[in-house]
Design an enzyme around this catalytic site. Structure first.
Site, PDB file in Angstrom:
ATOM      1  N   LYS A 116      28.810 101.105 -24.890  1.00 41.73           N
ATOM      2  CA  LYS A 116      27.331 100.506 -24.642  1.00 41.73           C
ATOM      3  C   LYS A 116      27.226  99.321 -25.576  1.00 41.73           C
ATOM      4  CE  LYS A 116      25.466 103.796 -22.698  1.00 41.73           C
ATOM      5  NZ  LYS A 116      24.808 105.299 -22.528  1.00 41.73           N
ATOM      6  N   ILE A 436      29.680 118.300 -14.456  1.00 38.79           N
ATOM      7  CA  ILE A 436      28.590 117.637 -15.463  1.00 38.79           C
ATOM      8  C   ILE A 436      27.212 117.996 -14.478  1.00 38.79           C
ATOM      9  CG2 ILE A 436      27.754 115.806 -16.857  1.00 38.79           C
ATOM     10  CD1 ILE A 436      30.210 117.241 -18.077  1.00 38.79           C
ATOM     11  N   GLY A 437      27.533 117.981 -13.179  1.00 34.22           N
ATOM     12  CA  GLY A 437      26.422 118.019 -12.453  1.00 34.22           C
ATOM     13  C   GLY A 437      26.273 117.619 -11.207  1.00 34.22           C
ATOM     14  N   ARG A 520      27.187  98.627 -10.986  1.00 31.62           N
ATOM     15  CA  ARG A 520      26.209  99.707 -10.941  1.00 31.62           C
ATOM     16  C   ARG A 520      24.960  99.178 -11.724  1.00 31.62           C
ATOM     17  NH1 ARG A 520      28.522 105.001 -11.145  1.00 31.62           N
ATOM     18  NH2 ARG A 520      26.385 105.944 -12.060  1.00 31.62           N
ATOM     19  N   GLU A 610      22.725 105.476 -27.774  1.00 24.76           N
ATOM     20  CA  GLU A 610      22.175 104.229 -27.439  1.00 24.76           C
ATOM     21  C   GLU A 610      20.836 103.958 -28.188  1.00 24.76           C
ATOM     22  OE1 GLU A 610      22.378 103.993 -23.315  1.00 24.76           O
ATOM     23  OE2 GLU A 610      20.189 103.585 -23.060  1.00 24.76           O
ATOM     24  N   HIS A 646      24.783 117.127 -22.358  1.00 28.27           N
ATOM     25  CA  HIS A 646      25.901 116.120 -22.001  1.00 28.27           C
ATOM     26  C   HIS A 646      25.668 114.875 -22.566  1.00 28.27           C
ATOM     27  CE1 HIS A 646      28.776 114.048 -19.563  1.00 28.27           C
ATOM     28  NE2 HIS A 646      27.725 113.216 -19.147  1.00 28.27           N
ATOM     29  N   HIS A 699      34.574 107.549 -13.915  1.00 28.63           N
ATOM     30  CA  HIS A 699      34.138 106.232 -13.509  1.00 28.63           C
ATOM     31  C   HIS A 699      35.306 105.482 -12.637  1.00 28.63           C
ATOM     32  CE1 HIS A 699      31.681 106.920 -17.121  1.00 28.63           C
ATOM     33  NE2 HIS A 699      30.941 106.612 -16.697  1.00 28.63           N
TER      34      HIS A 699
END
Ligand code: GLN
Ligand code: ZN
Length: 771
Positions: A116, A436-437, A520, A610, A646, A699
């Site tokens: 970030k 993770i989902g 993104r 963040e 997560h 990613h």
């Protein structure tokens, strides 16, 4: 006339034109020249728009095809050896290989780590440096956009990320201090400054946001050294820009820089103003960052005008420039396209264009108060209306907060007790595997949601179709051999928006896109009023998913802190009050999932870090309320339901205690891009609960081999007791396609099985996790 300017503008385009162009290029549908032409069109349009809104000095070089930190690395030839061949062959392909990884017959290239940008939700690519390396200036891209802007008739100011911030944002592969490279780097900055000077740039903008952080002595010295080295070269006039927080004790560094102008973020760093006014060197221009470049509310212009007048009184109007607090990268482009927003709410908002218009109005008010009067009065009425609105404040939410204050809603049994309850209930093998989902959001899935939203599918048809996707996903996971399953999140377009739409107090834009990384984007909801949950949000989907399998199913939620950070948050109450409201709303959902029989609930908090204040002295306070918000939510689960969380970032060291204090039973974290470097945190601090360090990077389209994943797991095993380890990817799989997902997860499960087979028979029994 008082000068209005910006430090940077959104790149992605009002209709996400850059995203489309990039993705077409990556799919091979358009060629390099077409991509570059589209980028040029966007740049021109954005300069035009800023000019029309009233900005006069326009930034150039703030635009990027992927990321400005990556651009800076390329500009100074600071790229890993492994990528230089491809870069030389085809620069753009090399650039995207650095950003996303690249596999073909001849190359197998890793992407750079991504993290970030300060405390924003923008991600930059972390340059990889090594001791003793050399740099090489490649100024053509920046010179190119400068000429482009000038040819179009704009007063353009090249934006350059400063050498100290650049080095501080980079990492070295050999652990040497990056700042030691400063002397090797500075001549190339000097050469760039001279090249811009020769090209006719009157000003350049030197971004050194690292000035808004706590500096050690080495970094302080680096700033002094860099500024004195650069101030002396033939160069344009320099606007030194700091943002995202106050300069505080670093003020003198900035004031003594020897440059001609200084930008201050007065939204977050208002405390700097008086001391800076008292010490501003003769002739130095002050760029006042007056309205918030990171939020979407209209400003109280009376207040800002008072500040501007105060500055003008002390240093003179001719030395005052007006700007947003930071680059406008972090807000959507133009409110004008939001024709369907509630009109009252809309009147409270300002996007990038409106921010510039606000500043233009302030400039007029300074120069010619008469003319500005009516517009100022109109804005005053809007601000007053919002302050008094009865739609914003809900008595029942205030009541719930009072209940919370009276009794402790954040308590669960100690971890050891919970663990034995959960172990019995779940019966998992060692090194349990999970994801993770989210699973691939295929065009089919997106079309179903779009059709339902458009009213082309009724609720029953929609439910039935999504249930089919869930069933298929459950079968896939069983076939792959995963131990803990998920439903796949097919009903969600976005992990924040999905919940925000079902909670009260949130509003949504149609085009309010903000870049997250590369192509993104996110469309952050706007929290404009008190938050509460009128009804269950995910329970039907999760209950259905569990009914399809005998393996444990995780209920999936987005946590309160992430809901907060990935929204535009109201600025009329403290952030922690809004966090608490969201936590109480989500707590009800967790309790409903537990009551529906879900044995595991995952509360994602990818944004927890963040929000960490840049200054150490501000952190404890933030972490305290952020952890509290998570615990309130998690406590809805009781003790027998396992709570996972997560997080996806790799800088853990400075928040590890807070992560432990969240006391989730299992935490999964991003590690693979940093090759498990963040596990260092766990060496120093013995994390008491269970951990799933991500073993592959979702990613990137690159699929690591089973052996590679096994190696990462072995590294994890060296620092974390085996009984505490879970095996999972870095993050959700929604951007991947099914064939690669299947392949990657199969290899991952294979790696976990190999590890299990090495355990001595006794240890294969689940052992006590706490040492
Ligand atoms: N559960 C989410 C998913 O898998 C988590 C996403 C995230 O961490 N950003 O998509
Ligand atoms: Zn994630």
């Amino acid at each position: 006339m008082t000068i209005v300017h910006t430090l940077g503008f959104p790149r992605i385009g009002a209709k996400r034109e850059l995203k489309q162009a990039l993705e077409q290029y990556w799919r091979g549908e358009i060629d390099t020249a077409t991509l570059e032409a589209r980028a040029r069109t966007l740049r021109l349009r954005h300069w035009q728009l800023q000019h029309e809104a009233g900005a006069r000095h326009l930034p150039c070089g703030d635009f990027s095809l992927y990321d400005h930190v990556l651009d800076t690395a390329l500009r100074f030839g600071a790229v890993p050896e492994s990528h230089t061949a491809l870069l030389a062959e085809h620069r753009l392909r090399g650039l995207f290989a650095l950003a996303r990884g690249h596999q073909d017959a001849r190359h197998d290239l890793r992407a750079l780590e991504m993290t970030k940008w300060f405390d924003t939700n923008y991600h930059y690519l972390v340059p990889e440096l090594r001791a003793g390396q050399s740099f090489r200036l490649e100024p053509d891209d920046l010179l190119g956009v400068f000429h482009e802007a000038r040819a179009a008739g704009f007063q353009a100011r090249p934006v350059v990320l400063g050498p100290v911030s650049f080095l501080k944002l980079a990492k070295t592969i050999d652990g040497s201090p990056a700042l030691e490279l400063l002397d090797a780097l500075l001549p190339h900055y000097a050469a760039l400054f001279s090249a811009l000077h020769e090209a006719g740039a009157e000003w350049l903008q030197l971004d050194e946001p690292w000035l808004a952080t706590d500096l050690d002595h080495a970094t302080e010295r680096a700033f002094t050294h860099a500024f004195s080295a650069l101030a002396g070269v033939p160069r344009p006039k320099v606007l030194l820009a700091s943002y995202f927080g106050p300069l505080r004790e670093n003020r003198a560094l900035a004031l003594d820089s020897g440059f001609e102008a200084l930008h201050l973020d007065l939204v977050r760093g208002g405390e700097d103003l008086e001391p800076v006014l008292a010490a501003l060197p003769d002739g130095m221009i002050l760029s006042a960052g007056l309205n918030d470049g990171r939020n979407v509310w209209r400003s109280d212009l009376d207040g800002l005008l008072a500040t501007a007048r105060r500055i003008a009184d002390v240093i003179g109007r001719e030395r005052l420039w007006l700007a947003p607090s930071c680059s406008l990268l972090h807000v959507p482009i133009d409110l004008a396209t939001e024709t369907r927003l509630d009109p009252e709410l809309r009147s409270w908002l300002a996007f990038a264009r409106q921010k510039i218009e606000e500043l233009a109005l302030l400039a007029t008010a300074l120069d010619d108060p008469q003319t500005a009067g009516p517009a100022l009065a109109a804005q005053r009425a809007v601000i007053e209306g919002r302050r008094r609105s009865s739609r914003v404040h809900r008595p029942e939410v205030a009541e719930r907060l009072r209940q919370h204050a009276a009794g402790d809603l954040a308590v669960r049994a100690p971890y050891a007790e919970r663990q034995s309850l959960q172990r019995e209930r779940l019966g998992l093998p060692p090194f349990p595997t999970t994801t993770i989902g989210s699973f691939p959001q295929t065009s089919g899935v997106r079309e179903v949601r779009a059709a339902w939203r458009a009213g082309k599918l009724d609720d029953d048809q929609y439910q039935a179709t999504i249930r089919k996707h869930i069933a298929a996903c459950v079968r896939e996971q069983e076939a792959i051999g995963l131990d803990v399953l998920v439903h796949g999140e097919f009903e969600r377009n976005d992990m924040v928006e999905y919940f925000a739409e079902q909670l009260e107090g949130f509003a949504f834009t149609r085009h309010g896109w903000v870049q997250s990384y590369g192509s993104r984007c996110v469309k952050p909801p706007i929290i404009w009023g008190d938050v509460w949950r009128p009804r269950p949000m995910t329970v039907d989907w999760s209950r259905h998913a569990q009914s399809l399998t005998s393996r444990p199913m995780k209920g999936m939620l987005t946590g309160p802190v992430t809901m907060l950070h990935w929204s535009f948050v109201r600025d009329d109450v403290p952030r922690q009050r809004t966090a608490l409201q969201i936590a109480l709303a989500l707590r009800g959902e967790v309790a409903d999932l537990a009551a529906a029989g879900l044995p595991i609930v995952q509360i994602d908090e990818p944004a927890l870090r963040e929000g960490l204040p840049l200054r150490r002295s501000d952190r404890a306070d933030y972490l305290e309320w952020a952890v509290e918000a998570f615990r309130i939510t998690a406590a809805g689960a009781g003790d027998a339901v396992q709570v996972h969380t997560h997080m996806c970032y790799s800088e853990f060291n400075d928040i590890i205690e807070a992560v432990a204090a969240m006391d989730a039973d299992v935490v999964s974290i991003e590690t693979s891009r940093s090759r498990m470097a963040l596990l260092d945190a766990f060496v120093r601090f013995r994390y008491p609960n269970q951990i799933g360090p991500g073993v592959y990077d979702i990613h990137s389209p690159r699929i690591p081999s089973e052996a590679e994943m096994l190696e990462l797991l072995e590294r994890a095993c060296a620092v974390i007791p085996a009984a505490q380890l879970w095996v999972n990817p870095d993050c959700g799989l929604k951007t991947r396609d099914w064939p690669e997902t299947r392949e990657a997860l199969t290899r991952m499960v294979g790696a976990a099985r190999q590890l299990r087979s090495r355990l001595p028979a006794a240890a294969a029994e689940p052992v006590e996790a706490t040492p």
